[in-house]
Scaffold this active site. Structure first.
Site, mmCIF file in Angstrom:
data_model
loop_
_atom_site.group_PDB
_atom_site.id
_atom_site.type_symbol
_atom_site.label_atom_id
_atom_site.label_comp_id
_atom_site.label_asym_id
_atom_site.label_seq_id
_atom_site.Cartn_x
_atom_site.Cartn_y
_atom_site.Cartn_z
ATOM 1 N N THR A 1 49.114 80.549 35.762
ATOM 2 C CA THR A 1 49.067 80.951 37.173
ATOM 3 C C THR A 1 49.126 79.727 38.091
ATOM 4 O OG1 THR A 1 47.726 82.865 36.575
ATOM 5 C CG2 THR A 1 47.715 82.228 38.893
ATOM 6 N N VAL B 1 37.103 74.170 43.674
ATOM 7 C CA VAL B 1 36.139 74.980 44.445
ATOM 8 C C VAL B 1 36.870 75.635 45.611
ATOM 9 C CG1 VAL B 1 34.016 74.972 45.806
ATOM 10 C CG2 VAL B 1 34.256 73.387 43.885
ATOM 11 N N GLY C 1 39.483 77.621 45.662
ATOM 12 C CA GLY C 1 40.939 77.837 45.551
ATOM 13 C C GLY C 1 41.696 77.045 46.602
ATOM 14 N N GLU D 1 39.276 84.480 35.466
ATOM 15 C CA GLU D 1 39.308 83.475 34.406
ATOM 16 C C GLU D 1 39.857 84.112 33.136
ATOM 17 O OE1 GLU D 1 38.290 80.091 34.915
ATOM 18 O OE2 GLU D 1 38.588 80.995 36.873
ATOM 19 N N ASP E 1 31.341 81.053 36.725
ATOM 20 C CA ASP E 1 32.355 80.335 37.502
ATOM 21 C C ASP E 1 31.750 79.855 38.836
ATOM 22 O OD1 ASP E 1 35.323 79.710 38.013
ATOM 23 O OD2 ASP E 1 34.778 80.905 39.762
ATOM 24 N N LYS F 1 31.026 75.935 40.285
ATOM 25 C CA LYS F 1 31.437 75.478 41.618
ATOM 26 C C LYS F 1 30.246 74.965 42.426
ATOM 27 C CE LYS F 1 35.460 78.504 41.616
ATOM 28 N NZ LYS F 1 35.892 79.894 41.774
ATOM 29 N N GLY G 1 44.210 82.576 43.187
ATOM 30 C CA GLY G 1 45.600 83.017 43.283
ATOM 31 C C GLY G 1 46.552 81.839 43.155
#
Ligand code: NDP
Ligand code: HSE
Length: 403
Positions: free
Chosen positions: A11, A127, A129, A185, A196, A200, A298
């Site tokens: 991705t 962290v 995205g 994930e 997750d 972060k 994303g």
């Protein structure tokens, strides 16, 4: 010319290739040089990819090529990714990563290695995205002593909660959508169990408070126990349920951190953060409160952050970009059990029994509640004080209320 190698064409990695191609002219204009995608390493074959000539299967090709300036690690995990990152840094190459598991578990050692080798190890995408947050926290807010950093740090869980509430989807349906969108994930339990978000908050705490904190130090609770009944009760009193990570500076230089669902007042800007969006807010002694908001996961949003790091390095590959913190000192970690909260409680029993145990409470109601179900908000107290009082009830759910 700056040459880039991408490790892991999933991705995020494929998004990085796409952004480097889509915005190549702009990137050249901004860096003053061409940024060329020279290699892509993946275990799979991509015979139809427009980048098919870039693919290699052997990391040593990248490691030993003196033309490679920047290695982008988007494989994930802390095994192969650790090996490749270590070898890339040792080979004098800067590394850009979206891999928060690796940064949270080995960040201190990798940053030390980068210092030793005079290269950069950057991880803005790890962290939030696509949200620019690490650089603003460490650069733009460098004039502040920060007292707290907190936020909605996981896109998948925020997406699940939003879809359950807004579209009435089941937990499983909402998770499947998040996976199909490329947000989750590889092992989605890392999202829904809170690990997750924990990784972060460890990275944010290290950058804000200057010392490595390992995920195993941070009490972590995910969203798997949240039900639509809890959502209804929260709505009834003007709250939204959000999974938050928090890190606070405590007395004596100690740091306290934890991850847990919270009832967040509709008046708090965090309550309006929905879908895959994340938000991170910080409190500084000069700036007051600031908040960073955007897509937390994303393909292209995350690639945007990775490419920002590549550009930062490409502008001057010979100057190491500062990004460091001190080694972990476990004696400086403060358990969050010292913190006080109001608590949301859902139980089977009677309000009289709840009042007998808690004294002052704020009763809650929802349509269609089964007989004997009660819910209420308590006064402010620690977790230990709460647990003592809960012994008198058949408890179904307990959630912190964010002050
Ligand atoms: P993906 O699983 O989509 O991509 C990883 C890629 O690496 C896959 O193509 C995988 O192949 C490949 N790979 C696995 N092992 C190796 C290996 N030994 N050598 C070369 N390639 C390998 O993951 P994502 O792109 O979603 O995530 C990558 C990292 O970015 C993770 O650390 C994740 O936490 C992080 N991240 C992800 C975000 C997102 O929105 N998805 C956002 C922010 C960070 P195969 O599939 O065949 O195993
Ligand atoms: N799985 C992560 C999330 C990806 O949903 O937030 C972004 O780090």
């Amino acid at each position: 010319m700056v040459n880039v190698a991408i490790l892991g064409f999933g991705t995020v990695g494929s998004g990085v290739a796409e952004v480097l191609t889509m915005n190549s002219a702009l990137i050249e204009q901004r860096t003053g040089k061409a940024v060329r995608l020279k290699y892509i390493l993946d275990v799979r074959d991509f015979p139809d990819s427009p980048y098919k000539d870039c693919f290699v299967k052997d990391f040593s090709v990248i490691e030993s090529d003196p033309e490679v300036d920047v290695v982008v690690e988007t494989i994930g995990g802390a095994t192969v990714a650790l090996d490749f990152t270590t070898r890339a840094l040792k080979a004098g190459k800067s590394v850009v990563s979206s891999n928060k598991e690796l940064v949270a578990t080995h960040g201190y050692d990798l940053l030390q290695l980068a210092v030793e080798k005079g290269v950069s190890y950057l991880f803005e995408a790890s962290v939030g995205g696509g949200i620019p947050v690490l650089r603003p926290l460490t650069n733009c807010l460098a004039g502040n002593e920060l007292s707290e950093v907190r936020g909605i740090l996981n896109g998948t869980t925020n997406y699940i909660l939003t879809r359950m509430i807004r579209a009435g989807l089941s937990f499983e349906q909402a998770l499947k959508e998040a996976q199909d969108n490329g947000y989750a994930e590889r092992d989605p339990s890392a999202d829904i169990e809170g690990h997750d978000a924990c990784r972060k908050i460890c990275i944010l705490a290290a950058l804000c408070f200057g010392r490595h904190i390992y995920p195993d130090q941070v009490p972590t609770q995910g969203i798997t126990a949240i039900t639509l009944a809890d959502v209804d009760y929260a709505n009834s009193c003007g709250y939204k349920i959000k999974l938050l990570g928090r890190a606070l500076r405590m007395e004596g230089g100690k740091v306290c951190a934890y991850v847990a669902p919270h009832l967040v007042s509709s008046e708090n800007p965090l309550a309006g953060v929905e879908d895959v969006f994340n938000a991170i807010s910080a409190t500084g002694n000069a700036v007051g409160d600031v908040m960073f908001y955007g897509r937390g996961a994303g393909k292209l949003p995350t690639a945007s952050a990775v490419v920002g790091d590549i550009i930062d390095i490409a502008k001057d590959v010979t100057t190491r970009k500062r990004n460091e913190w001190a080694a972990c000192d476990r004696s400086l970690f403060q358990s969050p059990e010292v913190l006080t909260f109001r608590w949301y409680v859902r139980a089977v029993g009677s309000m009289d029994a709840a009042r007998a145990a808690f004294g002052e409470i704020m009763p809650l109601a929802r349509g269609g509640a089964p007989a004997q179900e009660i819910a209420f908000l308590t006064e402010s107290m620690t977790l230990a004080q709460l647990n003592e009082k809960l012994a008198a009830l058949d408890v179904q759910s307990v959630i912190r209320v964010l002050a």
